[in-house]
Each structure stands twice: as structure tokens, then as C-alpha cells.
Design a protein around this motif. Structure first.
Motif: not given
Ligand SMILES: [Zn+2]
Length: 363
Positions: A334-338, A340-341
């Protein structure tokens, strides 16, 4: 074992804790210090035993009350049964105590008759066994008030103890050491409560002491959660030559939030990362014996099952072990970083595919 140990401190709870709180504290600590989780760690093992012992006493209203009384946590003085009842019920209700309604019967926090349990204790104070002429020497505190009674043989009270066993032990049967707390006749005053006209210091004039006893108990194979094992004559000491009470051992199987059991097969589910699923990996998964390696092949799908042969439960008869069936699930953080996205977008661009294209909607 240290007899001065405070079971409330062992479980990290207040003396006013209710049954739910005691159970919760025990479960949390037992899970934390369970020998299966802390293999070879002697301190954890000791701690686990201690917690079990504490819970075997505090987890049952009857033994808890006896413990509280014997440790002096509840001050029981010679008084009427009704007063005693109120005092005891106050002790466990703490701040949550309901306002007393005049004339109305107070709620009994234990599902039982407190009067019955306390009878044994208050009865002792009501008895008069002082010798004539000793009155002056007798301490005022322990002065008995009522007329002498003929000692009647009375069977000791039954006691209960809780025991937590592992699912493997429940399946195979085991011999377990069980620590119990029960009342026994005071060795110093031999139950007479008074020595040379002075209240016995060993038992504080109660005539009996709480003693720990360790029993080796045989748990039969294929036992179910909540089973009761009766052990004759290991309960509280009988009075005036009466026979001892019995011990009821309440068996709990340590619940695993992780494993389910089907005969000798053990089922479980483990999460894996998308990378592990795509590229393959060697991961560690829990088994009933501890952690074992599991090789995840490349291009593993979520829900894929892996058989770890011979890692299940041993058969009670042949000793042959079942298998562990491990299902893997792909876990997305959860809470993917920019960053990672961005990489996921890159990934999507690298391979355009529709995993649902084979689904046919038949209307
Ligand atoms: Zn004594």
C-alpha cells in the motif's frame, strides 16, 4: 517456582481486571512467548510456563477468588455472608461497579454462588477451637465467636486448571506438566490455626495454605478444544478427614491464525511480492516445526498451491506425517510512491495484455 509471584503482575493486569481482560492478556502473552515461536529460547519457555500458571489460577473465578483470598488481596474478616459477598463482588468489578440499589440483589460477577465458595473460609473463623484458659493470650483479631461445632468430614473442593496445548499435541496426545494451586492443610499448625494461643504465622491463622503442585498429566490423542480431563483427588484438601476434591483440567488447543488442519495435512496461505511471483524466489514459510524453505518458481500465479511433503502432522498410530499445502497470494504494497507508480506504468507499457480475455460471459 517462586511462591511469592504475583499472578496479576505476570499477566500485566490490574487486580480488578475482569475475565475478558485476563483472557486477553493471557492470550497475547502466550502467543508472544510460545515455545513454538521461540524455539530453544529458555527464557521464553519459562515465561510461557509462568503465564500458563498465572492463567490457570486467574482464568477461573473460583481459583482466582481462592488465590485472592489466600494472598490477602481480598480482606476476609469474620462477618456475615452478605457482607462477604459484597466485598468479593466489589473486588472484581472495580470502577465498573454498578451503584448499589437498596433492597435489590446485587449482580454476581461470577456465574456461581459466592457464598458457597466463601463458606469454607468464613466457616473457619466461625469455629472455636481455643483451649479454656488461653483466652488472655489469644490475639483479639483472631478471636472466634460462635459455639464449638463437631468437625464433620467434608470433601475438598474441586479445582480447575487451564492447559494450553499445541495442535500437534492435541493430535498425537502428550504428557504435560501442569502447575496447580490448591489449598492444603498448614504444615506448621496442622490446620489448628493457633499455636500456643497465638495465630499461626505461616497461614495467618487460616489453617490452610495455598500450595503449588506440579502434575504430569497424560493428554490422550485426538483431543478436542474445550475437553475436560478429570484427575481424581488432586483438588483441594478434604476437611476433617474428608476426601480431597478433584482436579478438572480444561484443555485448550492453541489457536493458529495461520494453519488449518485436515486430518494429518496442514493448510496455510503465505503472501509473496509481485517480484517474487514474476521472477521466482526462495522464501521461508512457517510449518508446524518452525520455518522451512519453499521455492517459488518464476511466473507463479496468485492462489497457486505448493505441497511440502511430510511437513504435516504425524499420524497418531503410524507416525507417518501428512503434507503441508501452502497457497501463495500476491501481495501489493500500500502507499505506492511516485517512483513505484512510474515503474508500474513502465511495466504495463512493456507488456500489453488482458488477463481477462479468456473469460466468456455466457448470458
Ligand atoms: Zn498454620
Amino acid at each position: 517456582m517462586n511462591k511469592e509471584k504475583d499472578y496479576y503482575k505476570v499477566l500485566g493486569i490490574n487486580r480488578t481486571a475482569d475475565k475478558k481482560e485476563i483472557k486477553k492478556a493471557y492470550r497475547e502473552l502466550a502467543r508472544k512467548y510460545h515455545p513454538d515461536v521461540n524455539r530453544g529460547n529458555r527464557l521464553s519457555e519459562e515465561k510461557f510456563k509462568e503465564i500458563g500458571e498465572a492463567f490457570s489460577v486467574l482464568g477461573d473465578d473460583k481459583t482466582r477468588l481462592q488465590y485472592d483470598i489466600l494472598k490477602g488481596f481480598i480482606d476476609i474478616k469474620p462477618q456475615t455472608g452478605e457482607q462477604t459477598k459484597k466485598q468479593a463482588s466489589k473486588a472484581y468489578s472495580g470502577k465498573k461497579a454498578r451503584p448499589e440499589t437498596a433492597g435489590k440483589k446485587q449482580d454476581n460477577p461470577f456465574n456461581m454462588d459466592l457464598g458457597d465458595i466463601l463458606k469454607g473460609f468464613t466457616g473457619k473463623f466461625a469455629k472455636d477451637d481455643k483451649k479454656p484458659g488461653e483466652e488472655k493470650k489469644e490475639t483479639a483479631e483472631k478471636k472466634a465467636k460462635t459455639e464449638p461445632q463437631k468437625p464433620q468430614p467434608k470433601k475438598g473442593e474441586d479445582i480447575t486448571a487451564e492447559i494450553s496445548i499445541t495442535p500437534i499435541e492435541a493430535h498425537n496426545g502428550t504428557i504435560r506438566k501442569v502447575n496447580i494451586l490448591r489449598t492444603d492443610t498448614c504444615g506448621r499448625c496442622r490446620g489448628k490455626r493457633i499455636i500456643n494461643g497465638v495465630s499461626c504465622s505461616t497461614c495467618s491463622g487460616k489453617g490452610e495454605v495455598s500450595t503449588h503442585k506440579q502434575l504430569n498429566v497424560k493428554i490422550p490423542p485426538k483431543i478436542n478444544e474445550g475437553s475436560k480431563i478429570k484427575i481424581n483427588s488432586e483438588g483441594n484438601k478434604g476437611l476433617n478427614g474428608g476426601e480431597n476434591g478433584d482436579l478438572y483440567l480444561h484443555v485448550h488447543i492453541i489457536k493458529s491464525s495461520y494453519f488449518t488442519f485436515e486430518g494429518t495435512n496442514v493448510l496455510c496461505e503465505v503472501p509473496i511480492t509481485p517480484t517474487e511471483a514474476a521472477l521466482g524466489a526462495e522464501i521461508q514459510v512457517p510449518s508446524v516445526d518452525g520455518f522451512i524453505n519453499l521455492k517459488i518458481p518464476p511466473e507463479t500465479r496468485s492462489g497457486q498451491k505448493f505441497k511440502l511433503a511430510g511437513e504435516g502432522l504425524p499420524d497418531a498410530g503410524s507416525g507417518r506425517r501428512g503434507d503441508q499445502i501452502t497457497t501463495v497470494r500476491i501481495d501489493i504494497p500500500s502507499n505506492l510512491t511516485d517512483k513505484e507508480k512510474e515503474l508500474f506504468i513502465e511495466l504495463a507499457k512493456a507488456r500489453k495484455y488482458n488477463p481477462r480475455e479468456h473469460i466468456i460471459f455466457d448470458r
